[in-house]
Design a protein around this motif. Structure first.
Motif, short mmCIF file in Angstrom:
data_model
loop_
_atom_site.label_atom_id
_atom_site.label_comp_id
_atom_site.label_asym_id
_atom_site.label_seq_id
_atom_site.Cartn_x
_atom_site.Cartn_y
_atom_site.Cartn_z
N ASN A 147 0.83 -1.21 0.00
CA ASN A 147 0.00 0.00 0.00
C ASN A 147 0.87 1.26 0.00
N LYS A 171 2.77 1.59 -3.37
CA LYS A 171 1.85 1.85 -4.47
C LYS A 171 1.40 3.31 -4.48
N ILE A 172 0.99 3.80 -3.33
CA ILE A 172 0.56 5.20 -3.25
C ILE A 172 1.70 6.14 -3.59
N ASN A 189 -10.89 6.98 0.49
CA ASN A 189 -10.42 6.04 -0.52
C ASN A 189 -9.12 6.57 -1.12
N GLU A 190 -8.52 5.78 -2.00
CA GLU A 190 -7.23 6.14 -2.57
C GLU A 190 -7.33 7.38 -3.47
N ARG A 191 -8.48 7.58 -4.08
CA ARG A 191 -8.64 8.69 -5.02
C ARG A 191 -8.40 10.03 -4.34
N LEU A 205 -6.92 10.54 -1.48
CA LEU A 205 -5.57 10.58 -0.93
C LEU A 205 -4.56 11.01 -1.98
N VAL A 206 -4.68 10.47 -3.19
CA VAL A 206 -3.76 10.83 -4.27
C VAL A 206 -3.92 12.29 -4.66
N PRO A 215 -2.81 10.83 4.86
CA PRO A 215 -3.65 9.62 4.92
C PRO A 215 -4.54 9.56 6.16
N ILE A 275 -8.18 9.36 4.67
CA ILE A 275 -8.58 7.97 4.45
C ILE A 275 -8.72 7.20 5.76
N TYR A 286 -7.08 2.36 5.27
CA TYR A 286 -5.96 2.12 4.36
C TYR A 286 -4.67 2.29 5.14
N THR A 316 -0.77 2.29 6.03
CA THR A 316 0.55 2.47 5.44
C THR A 316 1.59 2.32 6.55
#
Length: 278
Positions: free
Chosen positions: A55, A58-59, A137-139, A141-142, A213, A217, A221, A223
């Motif tokens: 995780n 990837k982020i 969600n990841e969206r 966060l990015v 994060p 999130i 999620y 990390t």
């Protein structure tokens, strides 16, 4: 004259080297006071920790890639802009750095909520029929991470881009090279030292981010920084927290050392290319 560096070296040793040595020693210290590899065995033997590492990486890779795609043209636009426009772009880029990461993260939680400005704009433009879920969600966060770390990608590339002679692109065009071929064969290779440095900066900060994060999130999620904070603050497990910190530190140091080596290699290659051309 080397003794003149002793005060600075001593300060760096006390402020950085000594805490790192204590951290490393803590990762080997067991609950009974002895020393061993139980902490690392527990970390690498748990499939959950492998997912946490995935995780985190990837982020960090996604954020670094998006920052590169957005920051590369911005850096060259700044390098080729006139002095007044360049100053305005610098102000726009650097001014957000004066705002705390916590404030910016809270601002994104407001913007990305279901009735926030981003969803209202998407609905108003007819791009979506229903609000898009962007929080927890990841969206989201990015999006927030890219906003925070983008200047650290632009500035190193800008430093290199301003040193690239703009006449090289004109020379490539006179030899029949199109814009894409000029970018791939002339501009991109010359700008690689700045690209590598910018990617190292953004990746190192993305892989170790904790506030963003946590606010966007939460615990859904996990990390490495979040897991490390939980081990220290809630579980009171010093060995587990130190082990996680050492793993995170090794990843960050590997990126910095690797990028430094690659930057020197690219600079040497570019210098040899200029020398052979001359």
């Amino acid at each position: 004259m080397a003794w003149l560096a002793l005060p600075g070296a001593g300060y760096l040793g006390l402020a950085f080297a000594l805490p790192l040595l204590i951290l490393l020693a803590s990762s080997f210290q067991n609950a009974d006071g002895g020393f061993g590899l139980q902490g690392y065995a527990a970390f690498f033997g748990d499939a959950y920790h492998a997912q946490v590492v995935w995780n985190t990486l990837k982020i960090a890779c996604i954020v670094t890639g998006i920052c590169l795609l957005l920051g590369y043209p911005v850096a060259f636009a700044m390098a080729r802009a006139s002095v007044p426009v360049q100053g305005l772009m610098f102000l726009t880029l650097i001014l957000p750095l004066s705002v705390s990461v916590i404030v910016k993260s809270f601002a994104w939680t407001i913007l990305l909520r279901s009735n926030g400005l981003v969803n209202q704009a998407l609905l108003g433009l007819g791009l979506v029929d229903d609000p898009v879920k962007m929080l927890f969600n990841e969206r989201g966060l990015v999006i927030a991470a890219v906003h925070v770390f983008l200047p650290f990608m632009v500035l190193p590339i800008f430093t290199v881009a301003r040193q690239i002679d703009s006449r090289l692109a004109e020379a490539a065009a006179t030899l029949g090279a199109g814009p894409l071929r000029t970018l791939l064969r002339v501009t991109w290779p010359l700008s690689l030292p700045g690209v590598v440095t910018g990617c190292a900066f953004v990746f190192s900060m993305s892989v170790s981010m904790y506030v963003i994060p946590s606010l966007l999130i939460g615990d859904r999620y996990q990390t490495l920084p979040a897991l490390m904070a939980r081990a220290y603050l809630f579980m009171r497990d010093r060995q587990a927290g130190s082990t996680l910190a050492v793993v995170l530190l090794v990843i960050a140091v590997a990126i910095v050392v690797g990028s430094t080596w690659l930057t020197r290699l690219l600079q040497q290659r570019n210098a040899n290319g200029k020398g052979s051309t001359a």
